[in-house]
Enzyme design. Structure first.
Site, PDB file in Angstrom:
ATOM      1  N   THR A  77      -2.452  -4.266   9.402  1.00  0.00           N
ATOM      2  CA  THR A  77      -3.737  -4.946   9.567  1.00  0.00           C
ATOM      3  C   THR A  77      -4.796  -4.361   8.631  1.00  0.00           C
ATOM      4  OG1 THR A  77      -3.162  -5.392  11.869  1.00  0.00           O
ATOM      5  CG2 THR A  77      -5.481  -5.635  11.263  1.00  0.00           C
ATOM      6  N   GLY A 118       1.564   0.540   9.430  1.00  0.00           N
ATOM      7  CA  GLY A 118       3.005   0.416   9.226  1.00  0.00           C
ATOM      8  C   GLY A 118       3.908   1.272  10.086  1.00  0.00           C
ATOM      9  N   ILE A 145       3.240  -6.374  13.108  1.00  0.00           N
ATOM     10  CA  ILE A 145       2.147  -5.727  12.395  1.00  0.00           C
ATOM     11  C   ILE A 145       1.481  -4.685  13.294  1.00  0.00           C
ATOM     12  CG2 ILE A 145       0.379  -7.426  13.063  1.00  0.00           C
ATOM     13  CD1 ILE A 145      -0.592  -7.277  10.072  1.00  0.00           C
ATOM     14  N   CYS A 146       1.017  -3.604  12.682  1.00  0.00           N
ATOM     15  CA  CYS A 146       0.223  -2.593  13.380  1.00  0.00           C
ATOM     16  C   CYS A 146      -0.978  -2.290  12.487  1.00  0.00           C
ATOM     17  CB  CYS A 146       1.053  -1.358  13.722  1.00  0.00           C
ATOM     18  SG  CYS A 146       1.648  -0.430  12.299  1.00  0.00           S
ATOM     19  N   GLN A 147      -1.471  -1.082  12.505  1.00  0.00           N
ATOM     20  CA  GLN A 147      -2.619  -0.755  11.659  1.00  0.00           C
ATOM     21  C   GLN A 147      -2.202  -0.512  10.216  1.00  0.00           C
ATOM     22  OE1 GLN A 147      -5.683  -1.187  12.504  1.00  0.00           O
ATOM     23  NE2 GLN A 147      -6.581  -0.456  10.607  1.00  0.00           N
TER      24      GLN A 147
END
Length: 118
Positions: free
Chosen positions: A89, A65, A61-63
């Site tokens: 996120t 994608g 996961i990141c902010q």
């Protein structure tokens, strides 16, 4: 194409104890992350490989994608069963799901606001 898991399926997997790797930078992670997520900023991901098990799925996961797609691709190339989390996120927080703050994976259930993670 990098395989992704949607937010609902990710929330179910998370509730069941899924392994989550957050590839955002440390400041973003500290501000609010999925509880239990391990922090491995994308530039440092190769250093975290020794700590990632190969015998279970890895949810990346990141902010939103972009970075998780890069990390997922790298992990898959190395033989990990990795899947990016669609919406990242930001979508997790926008849905009102619990977050943790600080440097540790944490277990806080207080939702972060979208402003705190941007």
């Amino acid at each position: 194409m990098v395989p992704e898991i949607d937010q609902q399926r990710f929330a179910e997997a998370h509730a069941a104890g899924a392994l989550v790797v957050d590839v955002r930078n440390r400041g973003e992670y500290r501000a609010g992350h999925v509880p239990g997520a391990l922090s491995a900023p994308l530039p440092n991901l190769p250093l975290a490989l020794a700590d990632l098990p190969r015998d279970r799925p890895v949810h990346v996961i990141c902010q939103s994608g972009g970075r998780s797609a890069q990390a997922t691709s790298l992990l898959r190339d190395l033989g990990y069963d990795a899947h990016g989390v669609s919406g990242g996120t930001a979508a997790w927080i926008d849905a009102g799901r619990p977050t943790a703050t600080g440097d540790e994976p944490g277990i806080s259930t207080a939702p972060a606001t979208p402003e705190e993670t941007r």
